[in-house]
Structures are given as C-alpha cells and as structure tokens.
Design an enzyme around this catalytic site. Sequence first.
Site, short mmCIF file in Angstrom:
data_model
loop_
_atom_site.label_atom_id
_atom_site.label_comp_id
_atom_site.label_asym_id
_atom_site.label_seq_id
_atom_site.Cartn_x
_atom_site.Cartn_y
_atom_site.Cartn_z
CE LYS A 112 -60.20 -11.82 34.02
NZ LYS A 112 -60.73 -12.69 35.09
C1 PLP Z 1 -61.02 -14.02 34.93
C2 PLP Z 1 -61.07 -14.85 36.16
C3 PLP Z 1 -60.99 -16.26 36.12
C4 PLP Z 1 -60.91 -17.03 34.81
O1 PLP Z 1 -59.74 -16.78 34.10
P1 PLP Z 1 -59.57 -17.31 32.59
O2 PLP Z 1 -58.29 -16.75 32.12
O3 PLP Z 1 -60.76 -16.80 31.86
O4 PLP Z 1 -59.56 -18.77 32.65
C5 PLP Z 1 -60.98 -16.95 37.32
N1 PLP Z 1 -61.08 -16.31 38.50
C6 PLP Z 1 -61.18 -14.97 38.59
C7 PLP Z 1 -61.32 -14.34 39.92
C8 PLP Z 1 -61.18 -14.19 37.43
O5 PLP Z 1 -61.27 -12.86 37.52
#
Ligand code: PLP
Length: 466
Positions: A112
Amino acid sequence: MKYISTRGQSPALNFEDVLLTGLAPDGGLYVPECLPRYTPEQIASWAGLSYAELAKKIIAPFVAESIPADDLSRIIDETYAEFSHSAVAPLNQIASNEWVMELFHGPTLAFKDFALQLLGRLLDYILERRNERAVIVGATSGDTGSAAIEGCKRCDNVDIFIMHPHNRVSEVQRKQMTTIAGDNIHNLAIEGNFDDCQAMVKESFADQSFLEGKARLVAVNSINWARIMAQVVYYFAAGITLGAPHRSVAFSVPTGNFGDIFAGYIARNMGLPISQLIVATNSNDILHRFISKNHYDKSTLEHTLSPSMDIMVSSNFERLLFDLYGRNGAAIAELMDNFKTTGELSIEEHRWNFARELFDSARVDDEQTCETIKQVFAQSEYLLDPHTAIGVRAARQCRRDPSVPMVTLATAHPVKFPEPVVKAGLQAPELPYHLRDLYEREERMSVLKKDIAALHEFIREHSRAL
Ligand SMILES: *Cc1c(COP(=O)(O)O)cnc(C)c1O
C-alpha cells in the site's frame, strides 16, 4: 484526462477533483473516460528505466491537465526515494520461471506504500496550490492505516484521522500506526469492530456538515483512483524486466478489495501483454465465487491468517462490472441497487464468460497458506508472508503455460504477520533495520466509543482546518 462515474449520473471530473474526493455523488466509483494505449515499440523503449522514471511515463497522462511535468517528476522522485531497496520493487526467483515481486520495501512494509506515499504528496501539492485543506477519515484493520499515516505525515494541508478496532489489530500493525509523530496525525482506537469503524467513515462521507464547509473530506481507501493509477506501474516494471513486450507475462495477485488486481487489468488494457491474471483469495472468497460460479454474494466474515484480505464485498469490483456492461452506468446503478437489497448478484452468461477470459481464480484456506509457506521455504529458503503465500499457491494451481514467466505480487513483508510463519514451523523473521526499535517507540492514540457524534466532536477539536 476526464474521469466518469460507474453509475453514469455524476458529471465528469478532472484528476485533481477525483483525487480530492471519495465516491461519486451518484454512489459510483470514478474511472478514466478512456485509457492511454501503448504500442509494443513504445513499451520496448522503456526497458532499462529506473522505477521512478517508468512511473513518470505511466502516470503522466492520468494527471496531465492537473500537474505540470516538472512538478510530477519531483513528486515521483521523492516518493520512491522513500523505499529501502534500490530497485524499489525487486523481482526474486523462487522456482523455474516463477517469481515474486517484492512490494514491501516501503516505510510500512506492505504494497500500500506504493500508492499512499504518492497520494499523500499529490494531495498536499494540489491543496497547497488551491489554498484548501483536507480532512482524511479512514478505517483500517491494519495495513491501510499505517500506510496512509506514513504517506500523509508531512502534509501541511491534511489532517488525518484513522480508526482501528481497539485491541483487534496486531501489535506490529498498531505500533506502525501509533508511533508516527505529527500534529496532523490522529489514531483513534474505537471500542467496536472493523465494520463499526467503516460504518462511521461512510456516515461521515454521507453527511459532511461537521466540517462546516472548511475542509474537504478525502478517501484513502482503494476507491480513490490515484491508488489504482500508482499500482499500474509495477505491472509494467515486472513485465518489462521479464521480456515484455516481446514476451507475455502472467500475474497472480492476493486480493481482497479487487484494487491491486484491477491495476493489473488496467495495465493490460494499456498494452502490456499479460497472458493470465489470477485472483487469489483466502476463505473470504466472494471474488472466487463470482469467477468460478457467477455468484457474487455477501456472506459472513471469516478471520484468517491473512487479515488484510478479510472482506465481505470487494469495493473495486464495480469498476470491472462497468466494463463488463459496456460502460453502461444505468445498468450498473440498477445492478448495485439490487445487490444492496438482496446481497447477491449474477450477470448474464455472455458477460460472465468474458470475465472468465480476463481472470482465473483460486481460494486458499489457512491450512494451505501455512503449507505453502513451508513448501516454498523448503524449496528455495524464501520466506513468504501469508498473503503472498496465497498468491503463490493460486499461481501454481492456475498456471496454464510454464513457458510464460509467472509473477506473484508479494504484498507484505513476513515480519508483519509472524503467526503463520511460526505455525509453519519456521522461525519468525526480524524487523528490518529502519524499524528495529519499533517496540520501544512511544505510542499515541485516543480511545473512543463507537459513536458518530463523539468522532465528529474529536475531529472538530483536533483538526487544524476547523
Ligand atoms: C490490502 C492488502 C491486500 C489486498 O489488496 P486489495 O487491493 O484489497 O486487493 C493484500 N495483501 C496485503 C498485505 C494488503 O495489505
């Protein structure tokens, strides 16, 4: 570039207005009116660029009318200089023609950061120029909160309020949020669960009168288009490194809200030759149920070893539906209204068949997750975090052509989720150097009741804009 709502009733906006908002007023999500499309020659000419240089190429057309090229260039350089690996998103080979792309070298050790480090800087830049201020109200079950706070900690024009369920996030995750110092940062531990937190975010967006018109309310979850845009870049980076456009590449993506994988779908629509996009879910498998059975239905939440993918519905799924329905906003509005009342949705056979050509899918439960962590470590001494393990498992299950490089997106560093690693009989990893004193850092947070009036009062008291 103009952005339109998936429900067709809201006026088109430019990039900066899309950045500075949440859902469209008609309840839809913003998507570009049309995408830039690149020829194989253009893609080939990007070989050898650094991550930041490639990001400039990919992002420029999305923001063109809002941000001059020089400013964009500086913002992107600053953003990816925060990452601790010189390749920013290095590829690591774990088996024959099988790779993981490490997206966890940002400040909070999860993918993220790629989007939220950029989003914070873009927000501050645009607000400064417009002489406006913004309030961010977000809810997190873990990763989004810390990444959003890290991304906004130097934003003079933004106050950020992040709610998490009190005593229900992991210690590493809580420390990552609550130890970041800044007058504009407010961690709120809500006496309730994640859904209570999310409901309060929704309510705040629906009635923004508590801001008295003095600040904008901005969303930082993946409904914000800028997040998807930033994530398109690493698909191109992986693809080009592994031989695109001369060769196709396949991706397996651990997904919850369909944000990360939707960025892959966009990359493909922009011309990157992607032969397979694999939706990898944990036991909260609404997306797998849709792709395998044409049945998208809300069920109960399961708490798994991969908590960042614990969702009941996928907020970005509507963006795909919009394309599956030939971008007919009225049809999407009707479909989503029905979904709201019945909690389920199926689409016409020919549209669903088309979705199945675009995506493969697999569901991986906790036991299989631990098994995969163990198996991959035995094969290559590479330690996967549980989310990434789900991606690797799905990749191996769904792979169609072993001659095509298969890339699993490694969405988090294993240190963030030690429980499954220990369950797999392996030693928990150590914190990376820049976080080595995390457990000694001072925490700052306020505990609040799950009460919307209390939340809004807290925001009014603490926001510098109000
Ligand atoms: C947010 C997150 C996901 C999922 O991502 P999306 O965009 O909601 O599909 C997967 N793995 C981790 C470690 C995350 O923080």
